[in-house]
Motif scaffolding. Sequence first.
Motif, PDB file in Angstrom:
ATOM      1  N   ARG A   1       0.987  -1.144   0.080  1.00 57.73           N
ATOM      2  CA  ARG A   1      -0.111  -0.022   0.138  1.00 57.73           C
ATOM      3  C   ARG A   1       0.660   1.430  -0.118  1.00 57.73           C
ATOM      4  O   ARG A   1       2.042   1.300   0.433  1.00 57.73           O
ATOM      5  CB  ARG A   1      -0.651   0.079   1.066  1.00 57.73           C
TER       6      ARG A   1
ATOM      7  N   SER B   1       2.209  -0.582   4.259  1.00 56.82           N
ATOM      8  CA  SER B   1       1.841  -1.582   4.871  1.00 56.82           C
ATOM      9  C   SER B   1       1.611  -2.786   3.583  1.00 56.82           C
ATOM     10  O   SER B   1       1.518  -2.466   2.429  1.00 56.82           O
ATOM     11  CB  SER B   1       0.823  -1.252   5.646  1.00 56.82           C
TER      12      SER B   1
ATOM     13  N   GLN C   1      -0.906  -6.093   2.119  1.00 61.89           N
ATOM     14  CA  GLN C   1      -2.159  -6.575   2.210  1.00 61.89           C
ATOM     15  C   GLN C   1      -2.316  -7.985   1.269  1.00 61.89           C
ATOM     16  O   GLN C   1      -1.695  -7.811   0.237  1.00 61.89           O
ATOM     17  CB  GLN C   1      -3.286  -5.559   2.103  1.00 61.89           C
TER      18      GLN C   1
ATOM     19  N   GLU D   1       5.005 -11.921   6.242  1.00 64.14           N
ATOM     20  CA  GLU D   1       5.564 -10.979   6.972  1.00 64.14           C
ATOM     21  C   GLU D   1       7.059 -11.031   7.014  1.00 64.14           C
ATOM     22  O   GLU D   1       7.515 -10.121   7.238  1.00 64.14           O
ATOM     23  CB  GLU D   1       5.046 -11.379   8.347  1.00 64.14           C
TER      24      GLU D   1
ATOM     25  N   GLN E   1       8.618  -9.637   3.986  1.00 66.74           N
ATOM     26  CA  GLN E   1       7.767  -8.258   3.520  1.00 66.74           C
ATOM     27  C   GLN E   1       8.580  -7.419   2.529  1.00 66.74           C
ATOM     28  O   GLN E   1       8.116  -7.005   1.678  1.00 66.74           O
ATOM     29  CB  GLN E   1       7.439  -7.667   4.607  1.00 66.74           C
TER      30      GLN E   1
ATOM     31  N   GLY F   1      -5.002  -0.893  -2.008  1.00 67.24           N
ATOM     32  CA  GLY F   1      -5.320  -0.297  -0.969  1.00 67.24           C
ATOM     33  C   GLY F   1      -5.559   1.315  -1.191  1.00 67.24           C
ATOM     34  O   GLY F   1      -5.844   2.190  -0.270  1.00 67.24           O
TER      35      GLY F   1
ATOM     36  N   ILE G   1      -9.826  -7.935   1.771  1.00 64.03           N
ATOM     37  CA  ILE G   1      -8.726  -7.705   2.132  1.00 64.03           C
ATOM     38  C   ILE G   1      -8.160  -8.117   3.260  1.00 64.03           C
ATOM     39  O   ILE G   1      -8.700  -8.107   4.612  1.00 64.03           O
ATOM     40  CB  ILE G   1      -8.309  -6.060   2.058  1.00 64.03           C
TER      41      ILE G   1
ATOM     42  N   PRO H   1      -4.959  -7.855   6.054  1.00 64.01           N
ATOM     43  CA  PRO H   1      -3.647  -7.246   6.362  1.00 64.01           C
ATOM     44  C   PRO H   1      -2.489  -7.855   6.660  1.00 64.01           C
ATOM     45  O   PRO H   1      -2.906  -8.932   7.537  1.00 64.01           O
ATOM     46  CB  PRO H   1      -3.999  -6.166   7.401  1.00 64.01           C
TER      47      PRO H   1
ATOM     48  N   LYS I   1       3.280  -5.973  10.302  1.00 60.15           N
ATOM     49  CA  LYS I   1       4.686  -5.498  10.212  1.00 60.15           C
ATOM     50  C   LYS I   1       5.615  -6.341  10.805  1.00 60.15           C
ATOM     51  O   LYS I   1       5.214  -6.992  11.686  1.00 60.15           O
ATOM     52  CB  LYS I   1       4.640  -4.226  10.644  1.00 60.15           C
TER      53      LYS I   1
END
Length: 357
Positions: free
Chosen positions: A77, A81, A83, A120, A123, A342, A351, A353, A356
């Motif tokens: 996004r 972040s 998603q 995660e 990421q 997003g 969606i 999420p 982090k």
Amino acid sequence: MEISITRTTSPRPKPEDPRKLGFGTVFTDHMFLMDYDPDQGWHDARIVPLENLSIHPGAAVFHYGAEVFEGLKAYLRDDGSVQMFRPRDNMERMRTSAERIQLPDFDAGFMLSAMVKLVELDQDWVPKVPSASLYIRPFEFCTDVDLGLHSIAHAQMIIILSPVGSYLGGGLKPVNIMIEDTDVRAVRGGTGYVKCGGNYAAANRAAARAEKKGYDQVLWLDGVHRKYIEEVGGMNVMFRMGGKVVTPKLTGSVLPGITRRSCIQLLRDKGIEVEERLISVDELMEALAAGQVEEAWGCGTAAVISPIGSFAYQDKQFVVHNRVIGPWAQDLYDTLTGIQWGRLPDPYGWIVPVPKP
Ligand code: PLP
Ligand code: COI
């Protein structure tokens, strides 16, 4: 079940120019695995550094093709972040696929948490350029070391991640489609409605023929009458005709695409009528000849919305919308990708999420 995590001590370099990413050739640092046997059920869930597998050459997957898979994406996004789009739907479809092949069932909620954990951890691999994303490929296959034909007792589940750009190479550039009249991909009662590797193996010959003739993808006709439009190699198909959208109905030999389902919902919510019905190739040819196919596009996770610029069938060739993307496909692309990245609100609960790290 706990997921153990072993982090890599030698992270790989990220792609130098993520704008040049193709599809599915670059992989992240980690993968998820778990194993199944009849005594323990699913066990030993683990995230480990991505490495080659060691599998006995007698494993049934190599001989009899017991494998199912999924494809979905994670998006970055603007606020940094990450998603995921409709991951539960993919896990439920994978359970349906596993049931068809008689691979062991699994807990979709657990697999969702495994995907979230893996994304995660990796990421930093989600590409930071427009229209690129992180493709998530869960797959399950039979590991029985047995050349006899028996019911499946042992299996492995793996998730790998791949930063990807455009699947068909040209972003929103319209693709050229060959309608296949010889080979068939699937029949009702077969495996066309699920995502198993064998479907794609059966598609190879026609796809190779199409590629040789300069087409991007094959459009399949139904396997019984060789008459009704089904789907394209890696995407479902939609036509704008007579002020509405028409798409092949799910007859049992077509994959129920999650992008297809999302597009139908978005179109209807925009007030556009969508017909899910049988479409014969003759109807399509007549409509193309009369200039009544105002737009055509494919839709799928990898392909997103892929406008179709031309169709070829036997000795006939037709151009659609002057080989440029039409307004409905563009609007659908903007809304769908707006929700996926997003930039637009998600009133549908599509969606999920990713926390982090
Ligand atoms: N049809 C086939 C044969 C596919 O491989 C795909 C891709 O997954 C689709 C349709 C589109 O499905 P989805 O939108 O769930 O990605
Ligand atoms: C996907 O869109 O996720 C697919 O699985 C299509 C694939 C054949 C590239």
